[in-house]
Design a protein around this motif. Structure first.
Motif, PDB file in Angstrom:
ATOM      1  N   ALA A   1      56.845  37.054 -17.285  1.00 25.41           N
ATOM      2  CA  ALA A   1      56.967  36.364 -17.951  1.00 25.41           C
ATOM      3  C   ALA A   1      56.646  37.825 -19.559  1.00 25.41           C
ATOM      4  N   GLY A   2      55.273  38.715 -19.859  1.00 30.09           N
ATOM      5  CA  GLY A   2      55.311  39.565 -20.308  1.00 30.09           C
ATOM      6  C   GLY A   2      56.657  40.273 -20.490  1.00 30.09           C
ATOM      7  N   LEU A   3      57.285  40.834 -19.791  1.00 30.65           N
ATOM      8  CA  LEU A   3      58.228  41.365 -19.439  1.00 30.65           C
ATOM      9  C   LEU A   3      59.634  40.855 -20.215  1.00 30.65           C
ATOM     10  N   ALA A   4      59.814  39.252 -19.739  1.00 29.50           N
ATOM     11  CA  ALA A   4      61.065  38.308 -20.753  1.00 29.50           C
ATOM     12  C   ALA A   4      60.810  38.430 -22.002  1.00 29.50           C
ATOM     13  N   ARG A   5      59.832  38.383 -22.206  1.00 28.63           N
ATOM     14  CA  ARG A   5      59.586  38.123 -23.776  1.00 28.63           C
ATOM     15  C   ARG A   5      60.306  39.557 -24.571  1.00 28.63           C
ATOM     16  N   ILE A   6      59.603  41.071 -23.662  1.00 26.43           N
ATOM     17  CA  ILE A   6      59.614  42.249 -24.533  1.00 26.43           C
ATOM     18  C   ILE A   6      61.567  42.222 -24.267  1.00 26.43           C
TER      19      ILE A   6
ATOM     20  N   GLY B   1      72.622  68.142 -15.027  1.00 25.51           N
ATOM     21  CA  GLY B   1      71.193  68.922 -14.623  1.00 25.51           C
ATOM     22  C   GLY B   1      69.807  67.226 -14.842  1.00 25.51           C
ATOM     23  N   PRO B   2      68.501  67.945 -14.488  1.00 20.30           N
ATOM     24  CA  PRO B   2      67.620  67.462 -14.822  1.00 20.30           C
ATOM     25  C   PRO B   2      66.674  67.191 -15.332  1.00 20.30           C
ATOM     26  N   ASP B   3      66.397  65.875 -16.112  1.00 24.73           N
ATOM     27  CA  ASP B   3      65.687  65.681 -17.444  1.00 24.73           C
ATOM     28  C   ASP B   3      64.695  65.929 -17.661  1.00 24.73           C
ATOM     29  N   ALA B   4      64.136  66.090 -18.635  1.00 24.56           N
ATOM     30  CA  ALA B   4      62.801  66.992 -19.492  1.00 24.56           C
ATOM     31  C   ALA B   4      62.003  66.985 -18.720  1.00 24.56           C
ATOM     32  N   PRO B   5      61.251  67.512 -18.116  1.00 22.04           N
ATOM     33  CA  PRO B   5      59.926  66.882 -18.210  1.00 22.04           C
ATOM     34  C   PRO B   5      59.039  65.469 -19.024  1.00 22.04           C
ATOM     35  N   GLU B   6      58.839  64.305 -18.519  1.00 25.45           N
ATOM     36  CA  GLU B   6      57.641  63.273 -19.696  1.00 25.45           C
ATOM     37  C   GLU B   6      56.319  63.830 -19.568  1.00 25.45           C
ATOM     38  N   ILE B   7      55.707  63.994 -20.341  1.00 24.22           N
ATOM     39  CA  ILE B   7      54.764  64.460 -21.066  1.00 24.22           C
ATOM     40  C   ILE B   7      53.948  63.031 -20.263  1.00 24.22           C
ATOM     41  N   PHE B   8      52.200  63.723 -19.995  1.00 25.18           N
ATOM     42  CA  PHE B   8      51.201  62.003 -20.110  1.00 25.18           C
ATOM     43  C   PHE B   8      50.127  63.132 -20.082  1.00 25.18           C
ATOM     44  N   THR B   9      48.828  62.606 -21.021  1.00 28.85           N
ATOM     45  CA  THR B   9      47.356  62.893 -21.358  1.00 28.85           C
ATOM     46  C   THR B   9      46.929  62.000 -20.805  1.00 28.85           C
ATOM     47  N   GLY B  10      45.658  62.811 -20.914  1.00 32.44           N
ATOM     48  CA  GLY B  10      44.682  62.167 -19.610  1.00 32.44           C
ATOM     49  C   GLY B  10      44.591  62.832 -18.168  1.00 32.44           C
ATOM     50  N   ASP B  11      44.404  61.643 -17.372  1.00 28.78           N
ATOM     51  CA  ASP B  11      44.609  61.527 -16.306  1.00 28.78           C
ATOM     52  C   ASP B  11      44.831  60.955 -15.480  1.00 28.78           C
ATOM     53  N   THR B  12      46.286  60.028 -15.716  1.00 29.53           N
ATOM     54  CA  THR B  12      46.635  58.958 -15.280  1.00 29.53           C
ATOM     55  C   THR B  12      48.286  58.901 -15.366  1.00 29.53           C
ATOM     56  N   VAL B  13      49.375  58.609 -14.684  1.00 28.53           N
ATOM     57  CA  VAL B  13      50.316  58.863 -14.885  1.00 28.53           C
ATOM     58  C   VAL B  13      50.482  56.573 -14.667  1.00 28.53           C
ATOM     59  N   ASP B  14      51.526  56.090 -15.362  1.00 33.35           N
ATOM     60  CA  ASP B  14      51.572  54.772 -14.917  1.00 33.35           C
ATOM     61  C   ASP B  14      52.917  54.397 -14.334  1.00 33.35           C
ATOM     62  N   ALA B  15      53.040  54.081 -13.213  1.00 35.97           N
ATOM     63  CA  ALA B  15      54.528  54.314 -12.524  1.00 35.97           C
ATOM     64  C   ALA B  15      54.789  52.744 -13.272  1.00 35.97           C
ATOM     65  N   GLY B  16      54.390  51.551 -13.842  1.00 33.37           N
ATOM     66  CA  GLY B  16      54.699  50.224 -13.405  1.00 33.37           C
ATOM     67  C   GLY B  16      55.244  50.246 -15.121  1.00 33.37           C
ATOM     68  N   VAL B  17      55.107  50.586 -15.691  1.00 34.86           N
ATOM     69  CA  VAL B  17      55.656  51.659 -17.161  1.00 34.86           C
ATOM     70  C   VAL B  17      57.208  52.548 -16.411  1.00 34.86           C
ATOM     71  N   VAL B  18      56.923  52.907 -15.809  1.00 32.00           N
ATOM     72  CA  VAL B  18      58.152  53.941 -15.397  1.00 32.00           C
ATOM     73  C   VAL B  18      59.160  52.803 -14.811  1.00 32.00           C
TER      74      VAL B  18
ATOM     75  N   VAL C   1      64.534  49.731 -15.794  1.00 27.29           N
ATOM     76  CA  VAL C   1      65.209  48.440 -14.767  1.00 27.29           C
ATOM     77  C   VAL C   1      65.448  47.939 -16.878  1.00 27.29           C
ATOM     78  N   ALA C   2      64.217  47.907 -17.489  1.00 28.21           N
ATOM     79  CA  ALA C   2      64.654  47.773 -19.834  1.00 28.21           C
ATOM     80  C   ALA C   2      66.802  48.563 -19.455  1.00 28.21           C
ATOM     81  N   LEU C   3      66.208  49.974 -19.402  1.00 21.28           N
ATOM     82  CA  LEU C   3      67.383  50.609 -19.622  1.00 21.28           C
ATOM     83  C   LEU C   3      69.149  50.313 -18.781  1.00 21.28           C
ATOM     84  N   ALA C   4      68.976  49.009 -17.420  1.00 20.45           N
ATOM     85  CA  ALA C   4      69.949  48.679 -16.644  1.00 20.45           C
ATOM     86  C   ALA C   4      70.206  47.084 -17.346  1.00 20.45           C
ATOM     87  N   ILE C   5      69.858  46.526 -18.276  1.00 23.80           N
ATOM     88  CA  ILE C   5      69.847  45.175 -18.660  1.00 23.80           C
ATOM     89  C   ILE C   5      71.278  45.662 -19.490  1.00 23.80           C
TER      90      ILE C   5
END
Length: 184
Positions: free
Chosen positions: A35-40, A121-138, A143-147
Motif C-alpha cells: 500500500a505504501g509503494l502504491a501511494r509513492i 558498460g557496467p554502472d558506476a558503484p552506488e555509495i552506502f554510508t554506515g554499515d548497511t545496504v538496503d536490499a528492499g530499496v534497491v 520496479v519503479a523504473l520499469a513501470i
C-alpha cells in the motif's frame, strides 16, 4: 524494520555479515508495504512485490547485489481510467562501495574535458554510508523504473483526438485580417 516514511519497503543487510561466498536472500512486501509503494508510485494497487538476490563481497570492501525483482501492479489506463494490470520482471545488478572509497570516484575527464562513458558498460558503484545496504530499496527502485508511464488498456485508442494539419501550423499573415475589411 522501516527506516522512514520515504521507504515503505526496507530490508537492511549488514555489510559485515556478507562474505565472498554468495548468500541468497528472498524478500517479499507485505500488504502494508504494498500500500505504501502504491501511494509513492501513484498506481492504483501493488498486488505483490518480491525479489531474490545473491549478496557477496565485491573487491575489498564493496558489496555486489545480483538477482531478479518481480511485481504485479494495477494502474489507471491513460485513455479510459479503467484498471490495467501489469507484471514486472527485471534483472538487478548493483555494486555498493563505502563512502570515501577510491572505487566510487567518477571517471577522469580526458584532455579536452570530456568524460568518456560506455553506455553498454557496467554502472558506476552506488555509495552506502554506515554499515548497511538496503536490499528492499534497491528492489523498489528497479520496479519503479520499469513501470509504464502511459499504461493503456488493450484495444483502446485515442478516438476523440484531432491531429493538426500543416495549414493549421502555418503562421497567419498579418494582412489576412484586412482581406475582409473593405467589403462594406
Amino acid at each position: 524494520m522501516k527506516t522512514d516514511d520515504d521507504t515503505p519497503f526496507s530490508y537492511p543487510v549488514k555489510v559485515g555479515h556478507i562474505s565472498a561466498n554468495p548468500v541468497e536472500v528472498t524478500i517479499r512486501a507485505d500488504a502494508e508495504e504494498c500500500a505504501g509503494l502504491a501511494r509513492i508510485w501513484s498506481v492504483l494497487e501493488v498486488k505483490a512485490l518480491s525479489a531474490t538476490f545473491q549478496l557477496q563481497r565485491w573487491k575489498r570492501d564493496g558489496v555486489r547485489l545480483k538477482g531478479r525483482v518481480t511485481a504485479d501492479i494495477v494502474q489507471a489506463c491513460v485513455v479510459t481510467l479503467d484498471p490495467v494490470e501489469a507484471h514486472i520482471d527485471e534483472p538487478v545488478e548493483v555494486v555498493f562501495v563505502p563512502e570515501g572509497s577510491k572505487l566510487a570516484r567518477l571517471p577522469v575527464a580526458s584532455e579536452t574535458g570530456e568524460m568518456l562513458l560506455d553506455p553498454d558498460g557496467p554502472d558506476a558503484p552506488e555509495i552506502f554510508t554506515g554499515d548497511t545496504v538496503d536490499a528492499g530499496v534497491v528492489a523498489a527502485e528497479h520496479v519503479a523504473l520499469a513501470i509504464d508511464p502511459y499504461p493503456r488498456k488493450s484495444g483502446v485508442g485515442f478516438s476523440g483526438h484531432i491531429e493538426s494539419t500543416g495549414k493549421d501550423d502555418r503562421k497567419p499573415s498579418p494582412f489576412a485580417v484586412l482581406k475582409d475589411w473593405k467589403k462594406d
